[in-house]
Design a protein around this motif. Structure first.
Motif, PDB file in Angstrom:
ATOM      1  N   ALA A 147      71.714  35.140  45.114  1.00  0.00           N
ATOM      2  CA  ALA A 147      71.759  35.736  43.780  1.00  0.00           C
ATOM      3  C   ALA A 147      73.082  35.420  43.106  1.00  0.00           C
ATOM      4  CB  ALA A 147      71.555  37.250  43.850  1.00  0.00           C
ATOM      5  N   PHE A 148      73.016  35.115  41.807  1.00  0.00           N
ATOM      6  CA  PHE A 148      74.195  35.024  40.959  1.00  0.00           C
ATOM      7  C   PHE A 148      74.436  36.419  40.406  1.00  0.00           C
ATOM      8  CE2 PHE A 148      75.997  34.722  36.695  1.00  0.00           C
ATOM      9  CZ  PHE A 148      77.108  33.916  36.899  1.00  0.00           C
ATOM     10  N   VAL A 149      75.656  36.935  40.555  1.00  0.00           N
ATOM     11  CA  VAL A 149      75.927  38.342  40.242  1.00  0.00           C
ATOM     12  C   VAL A 149      77.149  38.473  39.342  1.00  0.00           C
ATOM     13  CG1 VAL A 149      76.298  40.640  41.216  1.00  0.00           C
ATOM     14  CG2 VAL A 149      75.018  38.935  42.531  1.00  0.00           C
ATOM     15  N   ILE A 150      77.017  39.320  38.320  1.00  0.00           N
ATOM     16  CA  ILE A 150      78.141  39.737  37.485  1.00  0.00           C
ATOM     17  C   ILE A 150      78.360  41.217  37.761  1.00  0.00           C
ATOM     18  CG2 ILE A 150      78.998  39.976  35.117  1.00  0.00           C
ATOM     19  CD1 ILE A 150      77.028  37.778  34.316  1.00  0.00           C
ATOM     20  N   GLN A 151      79.601  41.626  38.060  1.00  0.00           N
ATOM     21  CA  GLN A 151      79.774  43.019  38.487  1.00  0.00           C
ATOM     22  C   GLN A 151      81.143  43.584  38.175  1.00  0.00           C
ATOM     23  OE1 GLN A 151      81.908  43.939  41.222  1.00  0.00           O
ATOM     24  NE2 GLN A 151      81.905  42.269  42.697  1.00  0.00           N
ATOM     25  N   ASN A 152      81.169  44.921  38.083  1.00  0.00           N
ATOM     26  CA  ASN A 152      82.400  45.695  37.993  1.00  0.00           C
ATOM     27  C   ASN A 152      82.363  46.828  39.011  1.00  0.00           C
ATOM     28  OD1 ASN A 152      84.566  45.070  35.950  1.00  0.00           O
ATOM     29  ND2 ASN A 152      82.771  44.837  34.630  1.00  0.00           N
ATOM     30  N   ASP A 153      81.874  46.527  40.197  1.00  0.00           N
ATOM     31  CA  ASP A 153      81.861  47.499  41.284  1.00  0.00           C
ATOM     32  C   ASP A 153      83.309  47.837  41.644  1.00  0.00           C
ATOM     33  OD1 ASP A 153      81.727  48.578  44.076  1.00  0.00           O
ATOM     34  OD2 ASP A 153      79.594  48.086  43.870  1.00  0.00           O
ATOM     35  N   THR A 154      83.573  49.114  41.891  1.00  0.00           N
ATOM     36  CA  THR A 154      84.946  49.536  42.216  1.00  0.00           C
ATOM     37  C   THR A 154      85.435  48.922  43.531  1.00  0.00           C
ATOM     38  OG1 THR A 154      84.094  51.545  43.283  1.00  0.00           O
ATOM     39  CG2 THR A 154      84.757  51.713  40.969  1.00  0.00           C
ATOM     40  N   ARG A 155      84.511  48.416  44.340  1.00  0.00           N
ATOM     41  CA  ARG A 155      84.901  47.769  45.592  1.00  0.00           C
ATOM     42  C   ARG A 155      85.395  46.345  45.370  1.00  0.00           C
ATOM     43  NH1 ARG A 155      79.394  48.665  48.799  1.00  0.00           N
ATOM     44  NH2 ARG A 155      78.642  48.257  46.658  1.00  0.00           N
ATOM     45  N   GLY A 156      85.251  45.844  44.155  1.00  0.00           N
ATOM     46  CA  GLY A 156      85.736  44.508  43.838  1.00  0.00           C
ATOM     47  C   GLY A 156      85.093  43.426  44.676  1.00  0.00           C
ATOM     48  N   VAL A 157      85.913  42.604  45.333  1.00  0.00           N
ATOM     49  CA  VAL A 157      85.383  41.500  46.129  1.00  0.00           C
ATOM     50  C   VAL A 157      84.699  41.980  47.398  1.00  0.00           C
ATOM     51  CG1 VAL A 157      87.083  39.855  45.242  1.00  0.00           C
ATOM     52  CG2 VAL A 157      87.581  41.145  47.324  1.00  0.00           C
ATOM     53  N   ASN A 158      84.805  43.256  47.715  1.00  0.00           N
ATOM     54  CA  ASN A 158      84.159  43.791  48.906  1.00  0.00           C
ATOM     55  C   ASN A 158      82.797  44.420  48.612  1.00  0.00           C
ATOM     56  OD1 ASN A 158      86.399  43.067  50.488  1.00  0.00           O
ATOM     57  ND2 ASN A 158      87.455  44.958  49.940  1.00  0.00           N
ATOM     58  N   ALA A 159      82.325  44.286  47.375  1.00  0.00           N
ATOM     59  CA  ALA A 159      81.025  44.839  47.004  1.00  0.00           C
ATOM     60  C   ALA A 159      79.908  44.127  47.754  1.00  0.00           C
ATOM     61  CB  ALA A 159      80.817  44.713  45.497  1.00  0.00           C
ATOM     62  N   PRO A 176      80.882  49.722  32.400  1.00  0.00           N
ATOM     63  CA  PRO A 176      80.822  51.084  31.855  1.00  0.00           C
ATOM     64  C   PRO A 176      82.151  51.572  31.281  1.00  0.00           C
ATOM     65  CG  PRO A 176      80.779  51.133  34.251  1.00  0.00           C
ATOM     66  CD  PRO A 176      80.595  49.708  33.848  1.00  0.00           C
ATOM     67  N   ASN A 177      83.254  50.992  31.700  1.00  0.00           N
ATOM     68  CA  ASN A 177      84.558  51.414  31.187  1.00  0.00           C
ATOM     69  C   ASN A 177      85.028  50.574  30.016  1.00  0.00           C
ATOM     70  OD1 ASN A 177      84.826  53.460  33.164  1.00  0.00           O
ATOM     71  ND2 ASN A 177      85.584  51.979  34.657  1.00  0.00           N
ATOM     72  N   GLY A 178      84.204  49.636  29.572  1.00  0.00           N
ATOM     73  CA  GLY A 178      84.523  48.853  28.392  1.00  0.00           C
ATOM     74  C   GLY A 178      85.744  47.960  28.542  1.00  0.00           C
ATOM     75  N   THR A 179      85.937  47.383  29.721  1.00  0.00           N
ATOM     76  CA  THR A 179      87.100  46.525  29.952  1.00  0.00           C
ATOM     77  C   THR A 179      86.963  45.163  29.268  1.00  0.00           C
ATOM     78  OG1 THR A 179      86.199  45.533  31.982  1.00  0.00           O
ATOM     79  CG2 THR A 179      87.429  47.608  32.199  1.00  0.00           C
ATOM     80  N   GLY A 180      85.725  44.756  28.983  1.00  0.00           N
ATOM     81  CA  GLY A 180      85.484  43.430  28.422  1.00  0.00           C
ATOM     82  C   GLY A 180      85.568  42.325  29.455  1.00  0.00           C
TER      83      GLY A 180
END
Length: 461
Positions: A119-131, A284-288
């Motif tokens: 899967a190609f994934v775009i993410q803002n998981d708080t775990r970062g690279v460990n998601a 969700p935090n609007g970081t862009g």
């Protein structure tokens, strides 16, 4: 004596098992070796990516052996594996700017028995690279999760619980080589091998089937005429993917199998889909900003999941276009047009740097001029006003090579212009000029452009 017989028997079993293991490895290596031998040109991966820090992460970066330094990501190569790889903080995708991702993908050569995909994934998981997907007991989820979807390990659970086990604040485009007909892929109308997308950490992505949950497949792409061969194939074929992010519309358009792996030339895609992305679900935090990468997994079945990158979104966003202009009338030639022999022509190859965290560097223009184009001279012009004549004395078989200055936000356009004329030695027959594809290969982005196909009327007609 019995002990000796048993010992000999045990040794025999071990030898047989060892041979089976060797045969299995040899078969796997044969597929892998063919994939490497057929690897198309891509980028060296430098320090753009980081591996997920969890026990057993099977992802790694591998040299292809090509002389141009192409490297590939290998996500899986055995049963019951999960591999993840992500861009570092410095190479995040800017959601407020258009971006293009271009890559080659390989799914093994076991179309009937492949599993499970990537899967190609775009993410803002708080775990970062460990998601990564995790089951209720905290173990990493493999198989149908592809390392990104929630783990369905509780038939009495809820969609929210499953979503909580997937990668949070993410959107995933799955390349699924195995049909989970009694779970995620039921009630969705998918073929065996398919491409689809949704939000792994969002409860609405999952539906209840009573004692199981299924995945809602958005932007579904399948090959109903030959569903086994959409992704994995017997002939060790690499498949090309182009992804385009439209920042204003918040859409991603993906075109699959849109290039010829042998030549790199564009071809009609197997399928194209456009899906709208809800930014509140991935940012969700609007970081862009958003991290992106690949996940892949196997279960009881397995495959070599490999990726070669041509263009990395957020690092260099670039494009190329090619036009042919009748300089007598100052009119561009369109596909299917007919012109007269002797018509003065200009072939323009424009390179655009649109955005990125790095300059587009080390660019080599490998221009394939159209047939029956007699060259007079060539030059390159830059957005900063610089111009330079190109050496056309080495022109061979309509091929011209030129080094291009680095492109960036302050010098974002380079145009190679080749001046010449249309030729046709016949006095009675028109000549058809096919499209000609040129390649513009840099150290951190590769792109291409094709001229239109047209006809040259016979001379003195």
């Amino acid at each position: 004596m019995k002990f000796k017989q048993r010992l000999i028997g045990a040794i025999g079993v071990l030898v047989v098992l060892g041979l089976i293991g060797q045969m299995s490895v040899a078969y796997a290596d044969a597929d892998y070796d063919k994939a490497k031998a057929n690897a198309p040109q891509g980028l060296p991966l430098s320090n753009y990516f980081k591996f997920g820090d969890f026990a057993g992460n099977s992802a790694k970066v591998v040299d292809t052996g090509r002389s141009d330094g192409t490297q590939m990501v290998q996500l899986t190569d055995a049963k019951a594996e999960v591999g993840t790889i992500w861009t570092g903080d410095d190479y995040a995708l800017d959601l407020n700017k258009n971006a293009t991702a271009s890559m080659w993908m390989y799914f093994g050569n076991y179309p009937v028995d492949a599993g499970d995909g990537m899967a190609f994934v775009i993410q803002n998981d708080t775990r970062g690279v460990n998601a990564v997907s995790r089951a209720s007991d905290g173990t990493v989820g493999n198989g149908q999760t592809l390392g990104v979807w929630g783990v369905d390990d509780n038939p009495k659970g809820t969609a929210s619980q499953i979503a909580s086990r997937g990668i949070q604040n993410s959107w995933a485009l799955e390349f699924d080589t195995y049909l989970n007909s009694n779970n995620f892929d039921l009630r969705t109308g998918v073929a065996k091998q398919h491409i689809a997308s949704n939000y792994p950490g969002y409860a609405g992505s999952y539906g209840s089937g009573g004692d199981f949950f299924y995945l809602n497949h958005n932007g579904l792409m399948k090959d109903s005429s030959d569903p086994n061969y959409l992704l994995s194939s017997r002939d060790n074929t690499w498949k090309h993917l182009t992804l385009k992010w439209d920042a204003a519309a918040s859409t991603i358009t993906y075109a699959f199998n849109d290039k010829n792996p042998a030549t790199g030339d564009a071809k009609t895609a197997t399928g194209t889909q456009t899906v709208t992305i809800d930014r509140s679900k991935i940012d969700p935090n609007g970081t862009g900003k958003a991290r992106w990468g690949f996940t892949g997994s196997t279960g009881e079945l397995w495959e070599n999941n490999l990726v070669i990158f041509e263009q990395l979104p957020g690092i260099v966003n670039s494009s190329a276009s090619a036009t042919i202009t009748n300089t007598r009338t100052d009119k561009q030639i369109a596909t299917g047009d007919a012109i007269d022999a002797g018509t003065p022509l200009r072939a323009d190859y424009r390179l655009d740097y649109t955005s990125g965290s790095k300059s587009w560097t080390g660019i080599s223009a490998k221009i394939n001029l159209p047939n029956n184009f007699a060259t007079n001279y060539a030059k390159v012009t830059y957005a900063n006003g610089k111009t330079a004549l190109l050496d056309t004395s080495q022109l061979s078989d309509q091929a011209l090579t030129a080094a291009i200055d680095d492109l960036n936000t302050t010098n974002n356009v380079a145009t190679v212009s080749v001046y010449g004329s249309a030729t046709n030695s016949s006095t009675s027959s028109a000549v058809s000029v096919p499209a000609a594809t040129s390649h513009f290969n840099g150290s951190n982005a590769l792109t291409m452009a094709s001229t239109p196909a047209y006809t040259i009327n016979p001379r003195n007609s």
